[in-house]
Enzyme design. Structure first.
Site, PDB file in Angstrom:
ATOM      1  CD  GLU A   1      -2.822  -1.311   2.370  1.00  0.00           C
ATOM      2  OE1 GLU A   1      -2.792  -0.383   3.205  1.00  0.00           O
ATOM      3  OE2 GLU A   1      -3.538  -2.303   2.491  1.00  0.00           O
TER       4      GLU A   1
ATOM      5  CD  GLU B   1      -4.729  -8.232   1.909  1.00  0.00           C
ATOM      6  OE1 GLU B   1      -5.584  -7.602   2.580  1.00  0.00           O
ATOM      7  OE2 GLU B   1      -3.541  -7.868   1.819  1.00  0.00           O
TER       8      GLU B   1
END
Length: 523
Positions: free
Chosen positions: A314, A434
């Site tokens: 991220e 995910e």
């Protein structure tokens, strides 16, 4: 000393079998080659070169002593007779490292091993590895000896018959939940039995992040000794590593560098939260030491278990005021209202440097991944592609991790599919890391789960279509096993494939249906 690295070709891969690790004994020979057995699976044994006084066809050039070897080996070039005599690893099928300064990454009864040109090599005249340089291996807990909160669940239907991994053309992974070691999925015998049957990959959703591995007390003790290296403790992750090694299940390393769930003291002078940030030079030393320790621990005690790492998580942001506008890939400067400590201490270069260190210490074949959320949003897709291209130029990246937190309506599935296509066209692997699809709680429970099943089926159809069209979909990981997670007192999650009683939900069956349909069509 100048001994070339030997390159081998795994002949059995074309037949659907991996090649054996070191020291696997041959069991039988057929027209294809020599076969062994490893982790209850057939594997091909690569013929070692043999030291002889003659060779009929394939010979090493420019050497006083001839070496014969099979066609599966590339030619090797020894400078003199002593080069061959001193290369102890040649006799077990590996060349020796050309530099005596090669880092020791693995040690066994044969000797010390390093990596050169992406291949294992034996280190000549090296001392046995100093185990003090590797983080200590903590004791581990086994599900067999743990009070299982799911002990009363009937899981018979989930551990016999069809499985997701059986039909998927890519790895099928599952998230190992738990915010504490004692609440880890891996400590439930029933949940582990399901994972063994249904999946071939796992990811720790929390317990391998820096906030769990970094040891502040040990780091401060190092400072008192004049050592800048942080201290690392694997107590939170050891149970899952042991489980994977025992059951021949692969593990995604998640995650090495992230602005969240990395303690703020890690960036401060003397590892003290009250102090100022260290300078970029010190922070670079710390990030390299952390990555080196984590990777070497795993590769020393659990070689081959973790074969993919989310190196950076991220680091790309597209919200105005939260990224560095001077950088083409929009480096994150803030998260919510907090600064990104990696950016504060190292600037945007922290991402590239993290990948350089990861590549430096990764064992051969270990894949390095950049992982992020909302990778399907057009502006973010473009920024991430800019980053990936930079990393590709230095051969620092193997794949993109698309986290894939989806809602029933967002993103439009065509937008999602197009992002997968764009990443795949870079020639890298696409991993769905995910996967979580939320529910529409305005519907009745029956309608809600029917719609959820349709949505999971739809996204798996996207993955299979992309895979069939040549996109390298390497793995799909659903980020958790069970709704109403029994290790927690009040878990309201409704996104997973098994319910609170560990019974398969409709979304499980919808995924299985589309996987079986694809398998039966193309196999």
């Amino acid at each position: 000393m100048n001994v070339s690295v030997i390159y081998s070709k795994c002949w059995s891969e074309s037949l659907g079998y991996k090649c054996c690790s070191l020291d696997i004994e041959p069991i039988f020979t057929d027209n294809d080659g020599i076969w062994g057995m490893e982790n209850e699976q057939w594997c091909g044994i690569i013929n070692k070169p043999s030291l002889e006084n003659y060779c009929e066809n394939d010979c090493c050039k420019n050497s006083n002593l001839k070496v014969s070897y099979s066609e599966s080996w590339c030619k090797i070039n020894f400078q003199n007779k002593n080069d061959i005599k001193n290369c102890w690893s040649l006799d077990i099928g590996y060349g020796c490292c050309s530099s005596n300064n090669t880092d020791i990454l693995y040690n066994n009864e044969d000797g010390s091993w390093g990596i050169e040109n992406g291949q294992w090599c034996g280190i000549v005249n090296s001392m046995k590895i100093d185990e003090n340089s590797i983080p200590k291996k903590p004791s581990y807990m086994d599900a067999e000896n743990f009070d299982d909160p799911a002990k009363n669940c009937n899981i018979t239907d989930s551990i016999i018959g069809d499985s997701l991994k059986q039909y998927a053309p890519f790895r099928m992974g599952v998230g190992i939940n738990g915010s504490l070691r004692k609440t880890s999925t891996i400590l439930s015998k029933k949940m582990v039995d399901i994972i063994n049957h249904q999946f071939n990959s796992v990811t720790l959703t929390n317990l391998m992040k820096p906030s769990y591995l970094l040891d502040q007390n040990g780091s401060q003790k190092n400072i008192m000794k004049g050592i800048q290296d942080p201290s690392v403790n694997f107590q939170s992750a050891i149970d899952t590593l042991e489980y994977c090694k025992k059951n021949n299940i692969k593990m995604r390393g998640h995650t090495l560098v992230w602005h969240t769930q990395t303690p703020s003291w890690f960036f401060k002078k003397d590892y003290d939260d009250k102090n100022d940030y260290v300078d970029s030079e010190v922070m670079e030393l710390r990030i390299e030491s952390y990555i080196k320790q984590v990777m070497q621990f795993v590769q020393y005690y659990y070689p081959g278990v973790v074969d993919v790492w989310d190196v950076v998580n991220e680091a790309v942001e597209i919200d105005e005021g939260y990224y560095d506008e001077k950088v083409s890939w929009k480096t994150r400067t803030k998260c919510n209202e907090s600064s990104n400590p990696w950016y504060e201490t190292m600037g945007p270069d922290y991402v590239i440097k993290a990948f350089r260190f990861a590549r430096k210490y990764a064992a051969p074949g270990v894949k390095l991944i950049y992982n992020d959320y909302n990778t399907f949003m057009s502006e973010k897709t473009t920024a991430i592609i800019n980053l990936l291209k930079i990393l590709k130029e230095e051969n620092l990246i193997d794949g993109i991790g698309m986290q894939s937190y989806l809602t029933p309506t967002f993103p439009e599935r065509s937008t999602y599919a197009n992002a997968i296509k764009k990443f795949g066209e870079l020639g890298i692997e696409v991993q769905i890391t995910e996967l979580t699809i939320s529910i529409d709680d305005k519907l009745s429970e029956e309608e809600m789960y029917e719609k959820q099943a349709e949505q999971y089926k739809e996204v798996f159809e996207i993955y299979l279509k992309a895979y069939h069209n040549g996109i390298n979909i390497g793995s799909v990981t659903v980020f958790g096993l069970q709704d109403g997670y029994l290790f927690y007192t009040n878990d309201s999650t409704k996104t997973r494939l098994w319910d609170k009683d560990l019974q398969k939900k409709k979304n499980y069956y919808s995924i299985l249906e589309v996987l079986k349909e694809y398998y039966n069509k193309y196999n």
